[in-house]
Design a protein around this motif. Structure first.
Motif, PDB file in Angstrom:
ATOM      1  N   GLN A 258       0.852  -1.186   0.000  1.00 59.96           N
ATOM      2  CA  GLN A 258       0.000   0.000   0.000  1.00 59.96           C
ATOM      3  C   GLN A 258       0.886   1.233   0.000  1.00 59.96           C
ATOM      4  N   GLU A 259       1.077   1.783  -1.161  1.00 58.23           N
ATOM      5  CA  GLU A 259       1.906   2.974  -1.316  1.00 58.23           C
ATOM      6  C   GLU A 259       1.102   4.036  -2.072  1.00 58.23           C
ATOM      7  N   GLU A 262       2.681   7.948  -5.719  1.00 55.41           N
ATOM      8  CA  GLU A 262       2.890   7.340  -7.029  1.00 55.41           C
ATOM      9  C   GLU A 262       4.362   7.274  -7.409  1.00 55.41           C
ATOM     10  N   SER A 265       5.815   4.118  -5.744  1.00 55.68           N
ATOM     11  CA  SER A 265       5.128   2.849  -5.959  1.00 55.68           C
ATOM     12  C   SER A 265       5.992   1.828  -6.696  1.00 55.68           C
ATOM     13  N   ASP A 266       6.562   2.221  -7.831  1.00 49.83           N
ATOM     14  CA  ASP A 266       7.354   1.285  -8.641  1.00 49.83           C
ATOM     15  C   ASP A 266       8.566   0.776  -7.876  1.00 49.83           C
ATOM     16  N   GLU A 268       8.908   0.449  -4.661  1.00 54.77           N
ATOM     17  CA  GLU A 268       8.506  -0.462  -3.594  1.00 54.77           C
ATOM     18  C   GLU A 268       8.116  -1.832  -4.149  1.00 54.77           C
ATOM     19  N   HIS A 363       3.500  -3.740 -12.171  1.00 57.99           N
ATOM     20  CA  HIS A 363       3.537  -2.279 -12.028  1.00 57.99           C
ATOM     21  C   HIS A 363       2.289  -1.650 -12.645  1.00 57.99           C
ATOM     22  N   ASN A 395       0.869  -2.954  -6.146  1.00 51.07           N
ATOM     23  CA  ASN A 395       0.383  -1.895  -5.261  1.00 51.07           C
ATOM     24  C   ASN A 395      -1.144  -1.854  -5.327  1.00 51.07           C
TER      25      ASN A 395
END
Length: 512
Positions: A258-259, A262, A265-266, A268, A363, A395
């Protein structure tokens, strides 16, 4: 006929075109009848019903039986639904050899899959290894049609001598008229592999051209990429739930993050995926991470900005904008295990047999449930040694997804249950709808795609209480000469389509 000797050669025809062909001890080509006779004599059907038995898997044998039953009564297009990893290619090959089909055209969506199917078809895949084909067999003359020929006479001669032709829709559509006419006369059966591509114009054009031939459509999901239905009766449907129960799919572990930022996100997603890759490798599993992007530009960005940092895993990127030689080299690295990370768009979405793909770093998610099911199925296959359970990392904090797909990406989703449920529900609905369409009388039903008739917001509906239907009374309301009528007495559904012309204020012409 006794075949004591058979030598197989792969002959290059230039520009990537090639043919696999058998010759006798004198170097002479075998005749068409000699090839088919050898199939009849040296093919033995075996079925693996219990542990330790070798032969066709039950879904393969079930599909083969359904095809035979269908062809006994019909030559209409038919769809076979087999989940990824249940042996679709071998089902095709067993159909060709057992039914002694002398000339087959196999249509595939990509060059990677074209090469793979050509290689398998040239020796009937694993059928010899499981004892279904003995040494006296004459393997099919198999033609990989990849590029245009400078000498069209060679092309026409190769078509005439081939038992199996493997190509893509674009190549068939671009054939000159006289060559295409020769192919139409030659081919007995057309197999459309990954038939969910039928929404594409080239695919539909090829299907229409060969409408007078037997057509088999193989897919893991009976829906086109544009969300519409695949035309053609579903004659066999082996559900994902059955495949999981039979052990054809490994467990799928879901690792959601849960990120909400933006920009992070990638990074993580990659960190988590690579962490599990390290764990799996330490545990002795020969696993590979596939990072999925939705465009070639995105794939390049992910590779350059994130995955290239993990140099110890020899990351590669594969997509359609990369030169063919580099694509082949990178694919070779993935297959050999040299590269443990591959960034791609849709190159591995269908048909590519790399069992070591076990960690999916998504992704960019697919928004279509059928394509999602197919994509994930590739990671859950049980084939191959030193392989553990499939892992999915993505995500879940941000996305606008359709309801069925959204449910898969909930924080606590059990993919093993949900994939089976959603797959079964969507395919069962399609089967039921197909039976409903089949119930219409054939007067006009074949001329109109009933699946595309949609009720608009302005539709008016009336309740009719009587059980009696005065069917011919529609002629008192509509113009019989300009009305198409579709009758389904079994479901008490009647469709009437009337053409009405009207003038528009901005033109001298009429609209219909």
């Amino acid at each position: 006929m006794e075949v004591g000797y058979s030598r197989k050669e792969i002959i290059s025809l230039g520009s990537g075109n090639k043919v696999s062909q058998c010759f006798d001890e004198n170097g002479e080509e075998y005749s068409h009848s000699e090839v088919i006779t050898s199939w009849r004599k040296y093919y033995k059907e075996l079925i693996s019903r219990n542990d330790g038995e070798i032969g066709l898997r039950l879904p393969q044998f079930g599909a083969l039986s359904a095809i035979r039953a269908h062809w006994a009564t019909s030559s209409a297009p038919a769809t076979v639904v087999l989940p990824t990893g249940t042996g679709k290619s071998e089902t095709m090959f067993a159909t060709i050899i057992s039914e002694q089909i002398g000339s087959t055209l196999i249509i595939v969506p990509s060059n990677l899959l074209r090469e793979q199917i050509f290689e398998g078809a040239s020796h009937f895949g694993v059928l010899p290894k499981v004892g279904m084909i003995s040494e006296g067999i004459i393997h099919p003359t198999t033609f990989l049609y990849k590029a245009k020929f400078k000498d069209e006479q060679i092309l026409m001669k190769t078509i005439e001598s081939s038992n199996i032709i493997v190509s893509t829709p674009g190549m068939i559509k671009s054939m000159k008229t006289e060559i295409l006419e020769q192919l139409l006369k030659k081919i007995e059966v057309v197999i459309l592999d990954e038939a969910h591509h039928l929404g594409a114009p080239d695919w539909q054009a090829v299907r229409d051209k060969f409408s007078e031939r037997k057509i088999l459509q193989f897919t893991a999901t009976p829906f086109r990429n544009d969300g519409k239905k695949i035309s053609g009766k579903i004659i066999f449907n082996y559900g994902l739930g059955l495949a999981q129960s039979a052990g054809y799919f490994k467990k799928i572990d879901f690792y959601p993050i849960q990120e909400f930022d933006e920009n992070k996100s990638d990074e993580e997603i990659a960190n988590v995926a690579v962490e599990y890759l390290r764990i799996d490798l330490d545990d002795g599993y020969n696993h590979v991470v596939l990072a999925r992007a939705n465009s070639t530009k995105r794939a390049d960005e992910l590779f350059e900005q994130i995955y290239s940092k993990y140099a110890e895993f020899n990351p590669v990127v594969i997509h359609s904008k990369i030169k063919a030689a580099e694509r082949r080299e990178n694919l070779k690295k993935v297959k050999s295990g040299e590269a443990k990370i591959v960034v791609c768009v849709d190159m591995f979405g269908e048909g590519i047999d790399i069992p070591s793909l076990k960690i999916a770093a998504i992704h960019d998610k697919y928004k279509s449930l059928p394509i999602t099911l197919q994509f994930i199925g590739r990671f859950a296959r049980t084939s191959g040694e030193n392989l553990g359970d499939a892992k999915l990392v993505t995500n879940v904090a941000m996305d606008d997804l359709r309801e069925a797909v959204e449910e898969l990406y909930h924080q606590d989703s059990d993919w093993n249950k949900l994939l089976s449920i959603h797959s079964s529900q969507s395919i069962e609905s399609e089967v039921n709808f197909g039976e409903f369409i089949e119930s219409f009388e054939k007067i006009h039903a074949n001329e109109i795609d009933l699946s595309q008739l949609k009720m608009k917001v302005s539709t008016r509906m009336f309740r009719y209480h009587s059980t009696d239907v005065l069917l011919d009374n529609w002629k008192k309301v509509l113009n019989p000469e300009r009305t198409t009528f579709l009758i389904n007495n079994k479901s008490s559904v009647y469709i009437f389509i009337e053409e009405i012309e009207s003038r528009v204020v901005w033109s001298d012409h009429c609209t219909v």
